[in-house]
Design a protein around this motif. Structure first.
Motif, mmCIF file in Angstrom:
data_model
loop_
_atom_site.group_PDB
_atom_site.id
_atom_site.type_symbol
_atom_site.label_atom_id
_atom_site.label_comp_id
_atom_site.label_asym_id
_atom_site.label_seq_id
_atom_site.Cartn_x
_atom_site.Cartn_y
_atom_site.Cartn_z
ATOM 1 N N MET A 1 0.848 -1.181 0.000
ATOM 2 C CA MET A 1 0.000 0.000 0.000
ATOM 3 C C MET A 1 0.888 1.238 0.000
ATOM 4 O O MET A 1 1.780 1.366 0.820
ATOM 5 C CB MET A 1 -0.901 -0.007 1.232
ATOM 6 C CG MET A 1 -1.721 1.245 1.341
ATOM 7 S SD MET A 1 -2.975 1.212 2.607
ATOM 8 C CE MET A 1 -3.861 -0.244 2.230
ATOM 9 N N ARG A 2 0.613 2.128 -0.941
ATOM 10 C CA ARG A 2 1.391 3.355 -1.079
ATOM 11 C C ARG A 2 0.472 4.541 -1.301
ATOM 12 O O ARG A 2 -0.575 4.420 -1.928
ATOM 13 C CB ARG A 2 2.341 3.281 -2.267
ATOM 14 C CG ARG A 2 3.489 2.356 -2.070
ATOM 15 C CD ARG A 2 4.403 2.382 -3.266
ATOM 16 N NE ARG A 2 5.563 1.589 -2.939
ATOM 17 C CZ ARG A 2 6.778 1.874 -3.311
ATOM 18 N NH1 ARG A 2 7.014 2.927 -4.049
ATOM 19 N NH2 ARG A 2 7.781 1.110 -2.958
ATOM 20 N N ILE A 3 0.937 5.681 -0.815
ATOM 21 C CA ILE A 3 0.305 6.964 -1.098
ATOM 22 C C ILE A 3 1.438 7.874 -1.554
ATOM 23 O O ILE A 3 2.486 7.947 -0.897
ATOM 24 C CB ILE A 3 -0.370 7.563 0.151
ATOM 25 C CG1 ILE A 3 -1.448 6.631 0.701
ATOM 26 C CG2 ILE A 3 -0.935 8.938 -0.153
ATOM 27 C CD1 ILE A 3 -2.014 7.081 2.040
ATOM 28 N N GLU A 4 1.235 8.566 -2.662
ATOM 29 C CA GLU A 4 2.260 9.480 -3.144
ATOM 30 C C GLU A 4 1.692 10.881 -3.262
ATOM 31 O O GLU A 4 0.543 11.075 -3.657
ATOM 32 C CB GLU A 4 2.802 9.011 -4.490
ATOM 33 C CG GLU A 4 3.556 7.692 -4.364
ATOM 34 C CD GLU A 4 4.380 7.356 -5.577
ATOM 35 O OE1 GLU A 4 4.909 8.276 -6.232
ATOM 36 O OE2 GLU A 4 4.500 6.150 -5.851
ATOM 37 N N THR A 5 2.515 11.852 -2.876
ATOM 38 C CA THR A 5 2.191 13.263 -3.043
ATOM 39 C C THR A 5 3.317 13.882 -3.864
ATOM 40 O O THR A 5 4.255 13.190 -4.279
ATOM 41 C CB THR A 5 2.085 13.978 -1.681
ATOM 42 O OG1 THR A 5 3.389 14.096 -1.106
ATOM 43 C CG2 THR A 5 1.148 13.251 -0.736
ATOM 44 N N GLU A 6 3.257 15.165 -4.053
ATOM 45 C CA GLU A 6 4.296 15.844 -4.827
ATOM 46 C C GLU A 6 5.685 15.615 -4.231
ATOM 47 O O GLU A 6 6.647 15.356 -4.963
ATOM 48 C CB GLU A 6 3.993 17.346 -4.875
ATOM 49 C CG GLU A 6 5.017 18.145 -5.641
ATOM 50 C CD GLU A 6 4.712 19.633 -5.638
ATOM 51 O OE1 GLU A 6 5.673 20.409 -5.790
ATOM 52 O OE2 GLU A 6 3.544 20.015 -5.487
ATOM 53 N N ARG A 11 4.374 4.456 2.633
ATOM 54 C CA ARG A 11 4.132 3.036 2.402
ATOM 55 C C ARG A 11 3.979 2.346 3.750
ATOM 56 O O ARG A 11 4.389 2.858 4.784
ATOM 57 C CB ARG A 11 5.229 2.401 1.562
ATOM 58 C CG ARG A 11 6.536 2.250 2.258
ATOM 59 C CD ARG A 11 7.251 0.979 1.819
ATOM 60 N NE ARG A 11 8.599 0.959 2.290
ATOM 61 C CZ ARG A 11 8.954 0.653 3.544
ATOM 62 N NH1 ARG A 11 8.060 0.350 4.446
ATOM 63 N NH2 ARG A 11 10.221 0.649 3.891
ATOM 64 N N ALA A 12 3.381 1.167 3.709
ATOM 65 C CA ALA A 12 3.094 0.419 4.931
ATOM 66 C C ALA A 12 4.366 0.176 5.745
ATOM 67 O O ALA A 12 5.426 -0.111 5.199
ATOM 68 C CB ALA A 12 2.436 -0.912 4.590
ATOM 69 N N PHE A 69 1.982 4.050 8.263
ATOM 70 C CA PHE A 69 2.855 4.324 7.128
ATOM 71 C C PHE A 69 4.199 4.874 7.590
ATOM 72 O O PHE A 69 4.265 5.643 8.540
ATOM 73 C CB PHE A 69 2.232 5.400 6.218
ATOM 74 C CG PHE A 69 0.933 5.017 5.592
ATOM 75 C CD1 PHE A 69 0.916 4.313 4.395
ATOM 76 C CD2 PHE A 69 -0.267 5.373 6.171
ATOM 77 C CE1 PHE A 69 -0.290 3.969 3.792
ATOM 78 C CE2 PHE A 69 -1.476 5.040 5.581
ATOM 79 C CZ PHE A 69 -1.492 4.332 4.380
ATOM 80 N N VAL A 70 5.249 4.524 6.859
ATOM 81 C CA VAL A 70 6.521 5.228 6.941
ATOM 82 C C VAL A 70 6.495 6.240 5.815
ATOM 83 O O VAL A 70 6.051 5.946 4.702
ATOM 84 C CB VAL A 70 7.727 4.277 6.782
ATOM 85 C CG1 VAL A 70 9.029 5.054 6.726
ATOM 86 C CG2 VAL A 70 7.764 3.287 7.920
ATOM 87 N N VAL A 71 6.960 7.451 6.103
ATOM 88 C CA VAL A 71 6.922 8.546 5.141
ATOM 89 C C VAL A 71 8.341 8.843 4.666
ATOM 90 O O VAL A 71 9.257 8.998 5.473
ATOM 91 C CB VAL A 71 6.307 9.804 5.787
ATOM 92 C CG1 VAL A 71 6.256 10.947 4.795
ATOM 93 C CG2 VAL A 71 4.926 9.482 6.343
#
Length: 182
Positions: A1-6, A11-12, A69-71
């Motif tokens: 699972m990932r979330i990306e921003t600018e 990720r998990a 999440f780890v950022v």
């Protein structure tokens, strides 16, 4: 699972993240608004990260969208923080029906707008992957900086706060309709 921003990638959490993320989790200034619990020993922190990984894997096995999440800062690919999307624990550490988003960042990246960027991504993720009608952010009453992040995200404070595992906290909320309108 990932979330990306600018500028960020979330990720998990994995047990193996303990070493690269230990530096901010043992920093008393970073942890002071998170109950002041630091993890000075890497071995103990590695075990803690293993429990976190297992906890969220169990949620996923039950079909629940909750995640820690780890950022990472995309420019350097260095881990710089942690984000959460999960049920709020009551005083006995049982999941409540209320859901929270949250974040904390390593001190060297404070003031760059990352908390707001991460909070916006977590808020969007929450409303995209679940049917919840509102999301909460819990803020230590002494943490004005985090409250300002919540306000930039369009969250409003609920009078009376909330008592939970974290103690007495400020509760800031945004609804699905408010998010959709923004």
């Amino acid at each position: 699972m990932r979330i990306e921003t600018e500028r960020l990638m979330l990720r998990a959490v994995e047990r193996e993240d303990a070493g690269p993320t230990h530096y901010w989790n043992r920093d008393p200034e970073v942890m002071r608004h998170l109950g002041g619990v630091t993890h000075p020993e890497l071995d103990a922190f590695t075990e803690f990260m293993g429990r976190i990984e297992a906890k969220y894997a169990a949620y996923r096995e039950r079909g629940l969208p909750w995640q820690a999440f780890v950022v990472f800062e995309r420019e350097s690919w260095r881990p710089i923080g942690t984000g959460i999307f999960k049920p709020i624990p009551d005083a006995e550490d049982r999941d409540m029906a209320l859901v929270e988003i949250g974040w904390h960042l390593a001190r060297h990246v404070w003031g760059r707008g990352y908390a707001t960027e991460m909070g916006a991504a977590l808020r969007s993720h929450a409303f995209t992957v679940s049917a919840i009608d509102h999301v909460n952010a819990l803020v230590d009453p002494a943490n004005d900086a985090s409250a300002r992040v919540c306000e930039r995200l369009g969250m409003t404070e609920r009078p009376g706060g909330l008592h939970c595992r974290y103690g007495d906290v400020r509760r800031l909320v945004t609804t699905r309709d408010e998010w959709a309108a923004s």
